[in-house]
Motif scaffolding. Structure first.
Motif, PDB file in Angstrom:
ATOM      1  N   HIS A  96       2.072   1.972  -2.778  1.00 15.93           N
ATOM      2  CA  HIS A  96       0.955   2.360  -4.001  1.00 15.93           C
ATOM      3  C   HIS A  96       0.715   4.105  -4.480  1.00 15.93           C
ATOM      4  O   HIS A  96       1.142   5.021  -5.050  1.00 15.93           O
ATOM      5  N   GLU A 156      -4.576  -1.725 -10.597  1.00 17.28           N
ATOM      6  CA  GLU A 156      -3.655  -1.040 -10.718  1.00 17.28           C
ATOM      7  C   GLU A 156      -3.714  -1.845  -9.199  1.00 17.28           C
ATOM      8  O   GLU A 156      -2.298  -2.461  -9.026  1.00 17.28           O
ATOM      9  N   ALA A 157      -4.402  -1.057  -8.491  1.00 22.13           N
ATOM     10  CA  ALA A 157      -3.875  -1.809  -6.298  1.00 22.13           C
ATOM     11  C   ALA A 157      -3.744  -3.229  -6.319  1.00 22.13           C
ATOM     12  O   ALA A 157      -4.516  -3.393  -6.369  1.00 22.13           O
ATOM     13  N   ALA A 158      -2.631  -3.842  -6.470  1.00 18.55           N
ATOM     14  CA  ALA A 158      -2.616  -5.100  -6.168  1.00 18.55           C
ATOM     15  C   ALA A 158      -1.926  -5.612  -4.750  1.00 18.55           C
ATOM     16  O   ALA A 158      -0.664  -4.989  -4.789  1.00 18.55           O
ATOM     17  N   GLY A 159      -2.331  -6.541  -4.486  1.00 20.59           N
ATOM     18  CA  GLY A 159      -1.373  -6.756  -2.545  1.00 20.59           C
ATOM     19  C   GLY A 159      -1.747  -5.837  -1.348  1.00 20.59           C
ATOM     20  O   GLY A 159      -0.759  -6.118  -0.496  1.00 20.59           O
ATOM     21  N   GLY A 160      -2.454  -4.595  -1.646  1.00 19.76           N
ATOM     22  CA  GLY A 160      -2.356  -3.864  -0.360  1.00 19.76           C
ATOM     23  C   GLY A 160      -4.047  -3.955  -0.148  1.00 19.76           C
ATOM     24  O   GLY A 160      -3.983  -4.964   0.328  1.00 19.76           O
ATOM     25  N   ASP A 193      -4.462   1.759   2.166  1.00 23.94           N
ATOM     26  CA  ASP A 193      -4.778   2.905   0.278  1.00 23.94           C
ATOM     27  C   ASP A 193      -5.103   4.555   0.596  1.00 23.94           C
ATOM     28  O   ASP A 193      -5.093   5.175   0.504  1.00 23.94           O
ATOM     29  N   SER A 250       0.686  -1.122   0.459  1.00 20.37           N
ATOM     30  CA  SER A 250       0.010   0.238   0.252  1.00 20.37           C
ATOM     31  C   SER A 250       0.980   1.358  -0.385  1.00 20.37           C
ATOM     32  O   SER A 250       0.586   2.292  -0.337  1.00 20.37           O
TER      33      SER A 250
END
Lengths: 264, 264
Positions: free
Chosen positions: A59, B9-13, B18, A56
């Motif tokens: 990101h 896009e936002a993977a594995g967070g 976030d 995170s």
DNA sequence: AAATCTATTGCATATTATAAAATATTGATC
DNA sequence: GATCAATATTTTATAATATGCAATAGATTT
């Protein structure tokens, strides 16, 4: 069971965020890029958890992962965030806000000075309960050699900044040599004096310059070890300027707390 | 259903992290302290959620709440984090270490600035002689169009980075047209100006913006010919900003020496 | 003094972070 | 070049916890 049992301090927040921020802070304090396992060890958290947090953070750009080694480090986002914070942080005001507290705790008059064109300049002052005759108004400039404040400036600013004024004060003093009796009235004498002040971390004057008034002063430093500002405590009791007095300790603590470089 | 379908896009967070970081970033971009309601509006999140995030950010010192007004702003923790991130970049350290030497050799005040979201930001500064601009300190952001430092940023950063601020300054200048008389107050005028700066390799301002002060600035370039930092020399003597002055040569040499460094 | 706006706190529920294990990736050794 | 070891990443079932609504407290204005 009880929601507030964990830590008395952390009220009304979000647990995962708190621990995530602890991870971020740990990475910041580490001073270098860390591997996932190192970081999880330092935080005493399972690696899989830390990994999620780092994903995170990535990101948002706060953290970047170095391609080959896979280590994690603070990223451009952290720089931008810090600069944004720095840009709107008026350190004179934040320090000044805490000045009344210092004056109250010590029972002394507290001064906040910054370096101006003609020497240390009073920008805030907070008088204590004990009333005191004072000719110190806002904007007053203090002498370099014969005030505690000035002596701190002497010792924590580059010599090129102070030399001009030092020379001019030295000329003035040569005409009344007996004024300055705790320092050799020469450029080298001033340098030696400055070294001694830096070793102790503060400067003081007893009542010889302003009869009946004593003062101690210490610098608020930036990371270049230079004085951003000087805090001065003024009182009437000579015991307050003795080393290891409570006033001293409070002054030292105050300056440490307000220096930008005070992590941990 | 599927947990990864939401955003490609936002993977594995962690979702809450976030969004929390989005809140933090929004607060950073705002450029000023915000009330809870303003911030929740900007983020398009319920105020109660934002409030809890902010509570956690406060625990870590990343955010502070202003006592009376209750507004939230970036805190000391953000400054420390940003400085830690800056320190990871070798060029800042090596350049900063050499800054006192430059200031002493030239007898001028030297500034090291890097680009932040609200313009070029002073990260290190080394004062010299008696010159003291009280409005200039760590974290000060300088104007883009009317400062030597800003003009270098204009010329050595991608236009997408600077455009937003350029436009905002242009709007401000349109109301006082006579301020900016060495540049056409339009986007194309700015572009032309930037070309000229790149040809010369530096930018300067005479005393017309800050009466009595002159400045020259030059970039420290990375391998893409972009400015990773800007070095500025400030003085009072107009002759120092003449081309081919010794200050110029020293500045050019300094920036050349520090542009090569970094990487690996 | 009442009213309105804003910030903060409780509480039931379901969303979401978690942990353990499985898998993929990298680096080193023979 | 292949196998092993170490580290990083993904999967999945479970229950812990963040969420949103509603109520309270605080402050500023009329």
């Amino acid at each position: 069971m009880s929601s507030l049992s964990q830590k008395g301090e952390a009220a009304g927040g979000i647990q995962s965020l708190d621990t995530a921020l602890r991870v971020l802070q740990t990475l910041g304090l580490a001073g270098k890029a860390l591997s996932l396992s190192e970081l999880s060890r330092l935080c005493d958290l399972p690696a899989t958890k830390v990994h999620r947090y780092l994903a995170s953070f990535s990101h948002s750009g706060l953290v970047v992962q170095n391609g080959r080694s896979g280590t994690y480090d603070l990223g451009q986002g952290a720089i931008l965030l810090g600069l944004a914070a720095l840009a709107r942080h008026d350190f004179v005001n934040t320090t000044a806000d805490a000045l009344p507290g210092l004056a109250e705790e010590t029972g002394l008059t507290a001064l906040l000075c910054v370096w101006g064109n003609s020497g240390p300049t009073v920008v805030r002052w907070q008088r204590s309960t004990s009333l005191m005759v004072t000719s110190l108004g806002l904007g007053t400039t203090l002498p370099l050699l014969t005030s505690a404040t000035g002596r701190v400036c002497l010792s924590y600013l580059p010599e090129v900044v102070t030399r001009h004024l030092v020379e001019s004060e030295l000329r003035r003093i040569k005409r009344n040599p007996n004024i300055l009796d705790d320092m050799k009235a020469s450029l080298t004498g001033v340098r030696e004096f400055a070294v001694a002040v830096r070793e102790r971390g503060f400067a003081s004057v007893d009542g010889r310059f302003i009869p009946g008034l004593v003062a101690i002063a210490a610098p608020i430093l930036d990371w270049q070890e230079q004085a951003q500002a000087v805090i001065t405590l003024i009182g009437t009791d000579p015991r307050t300027i003795e080393p290891n007095s409570t006033a001293h300790q409070m002054l030292a603590e105050f300056c440490r707390a307000h220096s930008i470089v005070n992590q941990k």
